[in-house]
Design an enzyme around this catalytic site. Structure first.
Site, mmCIF file in Angstrom:
data_model
loop_
_atom_site.group_PDB
_atom_site.id
_atom_site.type_symbol
_atom_site.label_atom_id
_atom_site.label_comp_id
_atom_site.label_asym_id
_atom_site.label_seq_id
_atom_site.Cartn_x
_atom_site.Cartn_y
_atom_site.Cartn_z
ATOM 1 N N SER A 390 7.426 -4.544 16.203
ATOM 2 C CA SER A 390 7.005 -5.931 16.084
ATOM 3 C C SER A 390 5.505 -5.946 15.788
ATOM 4 O O SER A 390 4.736 -5.239 16.427
ATOM 5 C CB SER A 390 7.292 -6.655 17.406
ATOM 6 O OG SER A 390 6.769 -7.948 17.359
ATOM 7 N N LYS A 394 6.132 -6.340 8.798
ATOM 8 C CA LYS A 394 7.351 -6.485 7.982
ATOM 9 C C LYS A 394 7.414 -7.862 7.312
ATOM 10 O O LYS A 394 7.561 -7.958 6.097
ATOM 11 C CB LYS A 394 8.609 -6.270 8.855
ATOM 12 C CG LYS A 394 8.680 -4.914 9.526
ATOM 13 C CD LYS A 394 9.908 -4.775 10.407
ATOM 14 C CE LYS A 394 9.930 -5.714 11.615
ATOM 15 N NZ LYS A 394 8.846 -5.516 12.578
ATOM 16 N N SER A 462 14.969 -3.723 13.887
ATOM 17 C CA SER A 462 16.116 -2.801 13.827
ATOM 18 C C SER A 462 15.743 -1.413 14.355
ATOM 19 O O SER A 462 15.651 -0.454 13.594
ATOM 20 C CB SER A 462 16.692 -2.708 12.412
ATOM 21 O OG SER A 462 15.697 -2.561 11.434
#
Ligand code: ADP
Length: 555
Positions: A390, A394, A462
């Site tokens: 996190s 991304k 993920s």
């Protein structure tokens, strides 16, 4: 009728001393002796000494209730005894008799015995009896006022096979008749007419005949401890290591699990090295993905918490649910290197995540093909699967790249974690299973978008390799894993959503990178390190990758 069995573990010299006194007339191969008082026959499995002990136990994980741990005042409860005791706990032993042999009538011997006795009390075994034996026969030393060995053995009982627990039976195919399946029922009960579930192949079939294995006796039901042969109403196709259960109480299915392991030597378990997992007569190749040493307070200084990866899906249980199917014995090809208790902390049961491609659904053949779409769009469809901690960047990169691709006239779309959870996945929470299902669905949706011709960029942490590999299988051709790399320190410093602060305050349980693992991609198609590059540079790197792999240059 199940046999009364007694395992002897510990030091070979002490067990040999016991042997000559306990069953002097019995040959090595048939160590069984009888007690006159209540006529019970006890089969003795003398496995003292390291190698033989572990090997024997790989196939004997259920059905033993009592064990003798043989030692002397010299060795006391040393590393070998503790390892054996740990293995015996894995086997479900509920009573341990510690026999200390060769004790003299001296004060020193008495002190050594009492040290062993008090140490044994710290181990947390269910029931421990300590017995002192002198240098001659089974005579106790003069100072010992505890129970005699023969009196203690007279009270041992048949293993308590749990039948009010889930059914677990590893299956052996019968070579001569493929429609017969046999096995040793580890726990639970099988009844005629039961529908059984076979894992990991996930097939069901009904029991139409049930027989005791060595006799032709047909049975209406059979309980744990029995070896049986079953006939099913359909022929099943599966490999080795299949486990039978009932449909409503199945084992877990997974290719990754955790275990607390007692190592048998001083060596640390090696990450990324291949090991063999011995299981009901089969060998399953596994590798250690991560390992950390645990210090404990009972003197077993080689205890590890490891994450273990198998190359295929296997059926197992957490140790606390079912001991035989929750135990682990590891071998490195030559030696047994450790034994452990399986747990699934933080990892999902993958049973419901394995996409069953229904055989009754026939795919519609599009008359517009992938090629037509690619020709019109100037690029192929595909999935750029961005994974990383996190705050690694991304979403930022995905959104920037989507903007640039769109401006260049490409069909591009970002699937972002939070957005998907607002709609398609609003029924999912944050349990390991729900997280894995979240990713499974995104993988499937990504594949559909790719099929529609889009360059699809997904932005999901993920953290688990199994989930990412499953997403890859949804789109075998055109799936690119992109590792958006930034170390925890950098991500925590950025903390764009304030999540790290909350996680450190204990407000978010199982937060990736802090209290839950992130499994770094092994062979990603692309790695983008965001810790020392600008957003612009990182976006450019992904654009170049896309141009190289997805854009058609000979329009
Ligand atoms: P994720 O989607 O991986 O959780 P975000 O994109 O939401 O991460 O947040 C990343 C944060 O890091 C943003 O505040 C972004 O501005 C900052 N950042 C700094 N350098 C970079 C970089 N090179 N690439 C992406 N983000 C960066």
């Amino acid at each position: 009728m199940a046999k009364l069995e007694l395992v002897i573990a510990g030091h070979k010299r002490s067990s040999d001393r016991l042997a000559t006194s306990l069953y002097p007339s019995i040959s090595d191969t048939e160590q069984s002796f009888q007690f006159e008082s209540n006529e019970q026959t006890i089969s003795v499995l003398d496995h003292a000494g390291v190698e033989g002990f572990t090997k024997r136990l790989t196939d004997r994980v259920a059905g033993l209730s009592t064990a003798i741990l043989a030692t002397d005042d010299n060795h006391g409860l040393d590393q070998l005894c503790l390892q054996h005791a740990f293995l015996l706990t894995l086997c479900g032993i509920n009573e341990l008799i510690i026999v200390v042999t060769g004790l003299k009538d001296t004060h020193k011997a008495e002190e050594a015995f009492s040290t062993i006795k008090s140490k044994s009390a710290l181990l947390g075994w269910p029931k421990v009896t300590a017995v002192a034996i002198g240098s001659r026969g089974l005579e106790p030393p003069a100072w010992f006022d505890g129970p005699e060995l023969t009196a203690t053995l007279r009270h041992i009982q048949l293993a308590d096979f749990p039948i009010d627990v889930p059914l677990r039976m590893p299956i052996r195919r019968t070579e001569s008749d493929k429609s017969l399946y046999s096995g040793h029922i580890l726990t639970g009960l099988i009844e005629m007419g039961d529908t059984l579930l076979f894992s990991p192949s996930n097939q069901t079939a009904r029991v139409v005949a049930l027989n005791a294995i060595d006799e032709n006796e047909s049975l209406n039901s059979a309980e744990a401890g029995r070896e049986v042969t079953i006939t099913l109403d359909s022929d099943l196709e599966f490999g080795n290591a299949e486990l039978a259960s009932h449909v409503d109480n199945p084992p877990l299915e997974t290719d990754v699990f955790r275990a607390r392991i007692a190592g048998f030597s001083s060596e640390v378990l090696n990450v990324d090295t291949g090991y063999s997992f011995y299981r009901f007569g089969h060998v399953i190749p596994v590798s250690i993905q991560s390992v950390e040493r645990v210090t404990d307070d009972i003197g077993l200084d080689n205890i590890f918490d490891a994450t273990i990866r198998a190359s295929e899906i296997i059926a197992l249980d957490p140790f606390e649910i079912c001991k035989p199917t929750g135990s682990l014995i590891l071998n490195d090809g030559e030696n047994f290197i450790g034994a452990g208790q399986i747990n699934m902390r933080g990892y999902a049961d993958q049973r419901d995540l394995i996409t069953v491609r229904s055989t009754n659904v026939v795919r519609v053949e599009h008359s517009v093909t992938d090629k037509h779409r690619a020709k019109r769009n100037g690029h192929r469809g595909g999935v750029l699967w961005l994974t990383g901690l996190s705050g690694a960047g991304k979403s930022t990169i995905a959104i920037e790249v989507e903007k640039r691709l769109f401006a260049a006239g490409y069909q591009a779309y970002v699937l972002d974690g939070d957005n998907v959870r607002h709609g398609l996945n609003s029924n999912l929470g944050f349990s390991p299973e729900d997280r894995a299902e979240n990713i499974r669905r995104v993988g499937e949706v990504g594949a559909l978008f790719a099929g529609a011709g889009f360059i699809t960029i997904t932005a999901f942490i993920s953290p688990y390799r199994s989930d990412r590999e499953r997403a890859r299988t949804a789109l075998p051709d055109g799936f690119h894993e992109v590792y958006v790399k930034a170390d925890l320190e950098a991500c925590e410093k950025r903390d764009p959503k304030g999540l790290y602060k909350k996680a450190r305050a204990g407000e978010i349980p199982e937060f990736t990178g802090i209290s839950a693992p992130y499994e770094v991609p092994k062979d990603p198609e692309l790695t983008i390190d965001t810790s020392d590059s600008s957003v612009d540079e990182c976006a450019q790197k992904l654009i170049e990758h896309i141009e190289h792999h997805f854009v058609l240059h000979d329009k």
